[in-house]
Design a protein around this motif. Sequence first.
Motif, short mmCIF file in Angstrom:
data_model
loop_
_atom_site.label_atom_id
_atom_site.label_comp_id
_atom_site.label_asym_id
_atom_site.label_seq_id
_atom_site.Cartn_x
_atom_site.Cartn_y
_atom_site.Cartn_z
N ASN A 111 0.62 -1.02 -0.09
CA ASN A 111 0.35 -0.04 -0.08
C ASN A 111 0.93 1.71 0.16
O ASN A 111 1.89 1.45 0.98
N PRO A 112 0.86 1.88 -1.10
CA PRO A 112 2.35 2.75 -1.06
C PRO A 112 1.23 4.37 -0.47
O PRO A 112 2.82 4.72 0.40
N ASN A 113 0.70 4.40 -0.13
CA ASN A 113 -0.14 5.55 0.54
C ASN A 113 0.38 5.18 1.65
O ASN A 113 0.56 6.62 2.44
N ASP A 114 -0.18 4.31 2.36
CA ASP A 114 -0.16 4.10 4.05
C ASP A 114 1.25 4.07 4.11
O ASP A 114 1.85 4.63 5.53
N TRP A 115 1.58 3.32 3.35
CA TRP A 115 3.74 3.54 3.88
C TRP A 115 4.12 5.04 3.25
O TRP A 115 4.50 5.35 4.53
N TYR A 171 2.32 7.86 4.16
CA TYR A 171 2.17 9.04 5.74
C TYR A 171 2.33 8.18 6.66
O TYR A 171 3.52 9.00 7.00
N GLN A 172 3.33 6.69 6.82
CA GLN A 172 3.95 6.47 7.90
C GLN A 172 5.43 7.08 7.69
O GLN A 172 6.14 7.59 8.75
N TYR A 173 5.56 7.22 6.12
CA TYR A 173 7.62 7.21 6.31
C TYR A 173 7.56 8.98 6.57
O TYR A 173 8.73 9.64 7.47
N LEU A 174 6.72 10.24 6.30
CA LEU A 174 6.78 10.94 6.67
C LEU A 174 5.89 11.59 7.90
O LEU A 174 6.73 11.92 8.57
N GLN A 175 5.57 10.55 8.53
CA GLN A 175 5.53 11.30 10.41
C GLN A 175 6.71 10.44 11.25
O GLN A 175 6.75 11.58 11.48
N GLU A 176 7.43 9.38 10.27
CA GLU A 176 8.54 8.99 10.91
C GLU A 176 9.75 10.26 10.84
O GLU A 176 10.32 10.30 11.72
N LYS A 177 9.89 10.73 9.66
CA LYS A 177 10.73 11.88 9.05
C LYS A 177 10.32 13.12 10.17
O LYS A 177 11.19 14.64 10.20
N LYS A 178 9.79 13.50 10.10
CA LYS A 178 8.39 14.28 11.70
C LYS A 178 8.98 13.76 12.96
O LYS A 178 8.77 14.66 13.92
N GLY A 179 9.47 12.93 12.88
CA GLY A 179 9.12 12.22 14.66
C GLY A 179 8.68 11.65 14.83
O GLY A 179 8.86 11.32 16.66
N GLY A 180 8.01 11.38 14.42
CA GLY A 180 6.94 10.00 14.82
C GLY A 180 7.35 8.90 14.23
O GLY A 180 8.21 8.26 15.07
N PHE A 181 6.04 7.72 15.53
CA PHE A 181 6.77 6.25 15.68
C PHE A 181 6.86 5.35 14.75
O PHE A 181 6.63 6.24 12.94
#
Length: 160
Positions: free
Chosen positions: A93-97, A99-109
């Motif tokens: 699922n490229p969209n979910d991946w 989103y998760q990648y961008l959250q990680e880059k912002k310091g998220g989970f």
Amino acid sequence: HAHAFTMPSKGLTSTSLKMAPRIDSTTGKWVPTAPEDEDGYNAIGTLLRSGPKPFLIRIANAENYEQGVYKFMSNENMSRMEAQGNFDAYLENPNDWAYQYLQEKKGGFKKDYVNDGMNPQSLVLKGIWSAVILGLGARGVYCYMNDVYFYDFLKAFINK
């Protein structure tokens, strides 16, 4: 190729010195630079971690799958296993991946795509669901091939 052994002049860190897959200028393909670049999990590992979609893509187009993993390893400075987990998640699922990648880059989970869902309880549950789905699929094929109504097997329970 005298410049092949010169070090880049800017942004050197201990992680940027790590050998990572590189592009072969003659073929335009990513190539491993260390033996551990080729060590990862097999296609069944892809199936268990990310499901049938990335598994089928990996089986049908193994060369492009490897190129995608090498590109992840190089561009994101990841280990082989981490790159495979991320690439499998991307294929699922490229969209979910993304989103998760961008959250990680912002310091998220930071999601662990290598070990997530690989505990014994999850593997047993995946096995049970797979058996149910495959059983229903086999019943559907049997009924289609033998001109039998799909729910006829329930008559034995209903007529008691």
